[in-house]
Design a protein around this motif. Structure first.
Motif, PDB file in Angstrom:
ATOM      1  N   LYS A 147       0.836  -1.194   0.000  1.00  0.00           N
ATOM      2  CA  LYS A 147       0.000   0.000   0.000  1.00  0.00           C
ATOM      3  C   LYS A 147       0.873   1.247   0.000  1.00  0.00           C
ATOM      4  O   LYS A 147       1.912   1.289   0.651  1.00  0.00           O
ATOM      5  CB  LYS A 147      -0.884  -0.011   1.247  1.00  0.00           C
ATOM      6  CG  LYS A 147      -1.868   1.116   1.328  1.00  0.00           C
ATOM      7  CD  LYS A 147      -2.751   0.934   2.563  1.00  0.00           C
ATOM      8  CE  LYS A 147      -3.862   1.932   2.619  1.00  0.00           C
ATOM      9  NZ  LYS A 147      -3.511   3.277   2.943  1.00  0.00           N
ATOM     10  N   LYS A 148       0.440   2.229  -0.759  1.00  0.00           N
ATOM     11  CA  LYS A 148       1.033   3.571  -0.718  1.00  0.00           C
ATOM     12  C   LYS A 148      -0.082   4.533  -1.080  1.00  0.00           C
ATOM     13  O   LYS A 148      -0.647   4.448  -2.173  1.00  0.00           O
ATOM     14  CB  LYS A 148       2.208   3.720  -1.675  1.00  0.00           C
ATOM     15  CG  LYS A 148       2.954   5.038  -1.452  1.00  0.00           C
ATOM     16  CD  LYS A 148       4.105   5.249  -2.403  1.00  0.00           C
ATOM     17  CE  LYS A 148       5.189   4.223  -2.218  1.00  0.00           C
ATOM     18  NZ  LYS A 148       6.368   4.485  -3.042  1.00  0.00           N
ATOM     19  N   GLY A 149      -0.415   5.398  -0.127  1.00  0.00           N
ATOM     20  CA  GLY A 149      -1.529   6.300  -0.347  1.00  0.00           C
ATOM     21  C   GLY A 149      -2.814   5.520  -0.525  1.00  0.00           C
ATOM     22  O   GLY A 149      -3.078   4.567   0.205  1.00  0.00           O
ATOM     23  N   ALA A 150      -3.590   5.885  -1.522  1.00  0.00           N
ATOM     24  CA  ALA A 150      -4.868   5.211  -1.784  1.00  0.00           C
ATOM     25  C   ALA A 150      -4.705   3.937  -2.605  1.00  0.00           C
ATOM     26  O   ALA A 150      -5.662   3.198  -2.799  1.00  0.00           O
ATOM     27  CB  ALA A 150      -5.810   6.171  -2.502  1.00  0.00           C
ATOM     28  N   THR A 151      -3.483   3.667  -3.068  1.00  0.00           N
ATOM     29  CA  THR A 151      -3.238   2.491  -3.905  1.00  0.00           C
ATOM     30  C   THR A 151      -2.872   1.285  -3.043  1.00  0.00           C
ATOM     31  O   THR A 151      -1.987   1.362  -2.191  1.00  0.00           O
ATOM     32  CB  THR A 151      -2.103   2.776  -4.907  1.00  0.00           C
ATOM     33  OG1 THR A 151      -2.451   3.917  -5.685  1.00  0.00           O
ATOM     34  CG2 THR A 151      -1.862   1.581  -5.812  1.00  0.00           C
ATOM     35  N   ARG A 152      -3.566   0.193  -3.274  1.00  0.00           N
ATOM     36  CA  ARG A 152      -3.307  -1.059  -2.553  1.00  0.00           C
ATOM     37  C   ARG A 152      -3.333  -2.192  -3.565  1.00  0.00           C
ATOM     38  O   ARG A 152      -4.330  -2.380  -4.257  1.00  0.00           O
ATOM     39  CB  ARG A 152      -4.375  -1.269  -1.485  1.00  0.00           C
ATOM     40  CG  ARG A 152      -4.149  -2.464  -0.602  1.00  0.00           C
ATOM     41  CD  ARG A 152      -5.199  -2.475   0.520  1.00  0.00           C
ATOM     42  NE  ARG A 152      -4.933  -3.508   1.481  1.00  0.00           N
ATOM     43  CZ  ARG A 152      -5.436  -4.732   1.447  1.00  0.00           C
ATOM     44  NH1 ARG A 152      -6.268  -5.075   0.461  1.00  0.00           N
ATOM     45  NH2 ARG A 152      -5.137  -5.616   2.379  1.00  0.00           N
ATOM     46  N   GLU A 153      -2.213  -2.924  -3.664  1.00  0.00           N
ATOM     47  CA  GLU A 153      -2.117  -4.028  -4.617  1.00  0.00           C
ATOM     48  C   GLU A 153      -1.908  -5.334  -3.864  1.00  0.00           C
ATOM     49  O   GLU A 153      -1.123  -5.385  -2.909  1.00  0.00           O
ATOM     50  CB  GLU A 153      -0.946  -3.811  -5.570  1.00  0.00           C
ATOM     51  CG  GLU A 153      -1.103  -2.602  -6.463  1.00  0.00           C
ATOM     52  CD  GLU A 153       0.082  -2.453  -7.398  1.00  0.00           C
ATOM     53  OE1 GLU A 153       0.124  -3.172  -8.422  1.00  0.00           O
ATOM     54  OE2 GLU A 153       0.959  -1.635  -7.082  1.00  0.00           O
TER      55      GLU A 153
END
Length: 149
Positions: A85-91
């Motif tokens: 996760k980084k900021g609003a991005t989650r993979e």
């Protein structure tokens, strides 16, 4: 504990820094290789997070547990998947543990790439030949990451 099950417990300063840095990563700040790793607890089922450096090596993604057999490494092995996760991005990713015989070049690349932040966890200096990492391989869990479709 033997050398194969070594774990370097983080100090109070390290834990405080990790919480602060994890907060910043949650806001989307950090270098391109910095992520907040999220992994489900193998016993509790609770979601845990910690900042990590992701190594890109030969077009593949890797995580290295430089503190040894950490909780996140044991949880990732048991669960088989993690999120970055980084900021609003989650993979989401599947994790594949790397066998000791394949770790030396990955450990060398990791230390050379992130020496400023991880040198203290290695008993040899950045720039060491790959053969020097052979006796160290069992100390450091390494995982290949594959995007979860």
């Amino acid at each position: 504990m033997g050398k194969d099950s070594a774990f370097h417990k983080p100090s109070l300063v390290d834990r405080t820094f990790n919480r602060l840095f994890g907060f910043l990563l949650g806001l989307g700040l950090g270098l391109p290789h910095n992520y907040l790793l999220e992994v489900e607890g193998r016993l509790s089922g609770r979601l845990y997070s910690t900042p990590v450096d992701v190594l890109v090596y030969r077009d593949k993604l890797y995580l290295v547990a430089v503190r040894g057999r950490t909780q996140w490494a044991r949880n990732a092995r048991a669960c088989g998947r993690v999120a970055l996760k980084k900021g609003a991005t989650r993979e989401l990713f599947l994790v594949r543990p790397i066998a000791d015989e394949h770790k030396p070049e990955l450990l060398q690349a990791y230390l050379d790439r992130f020496r400023r932040t991880v040198q203290r966890f290695f008993p040899l200096p950045a720039g060491s030949p790959v053969q020097a990492f052979i006796p160290l391989a069992a100390r450091y869990p390494v995982f290949e990451l594959t995007h979860l479709s």
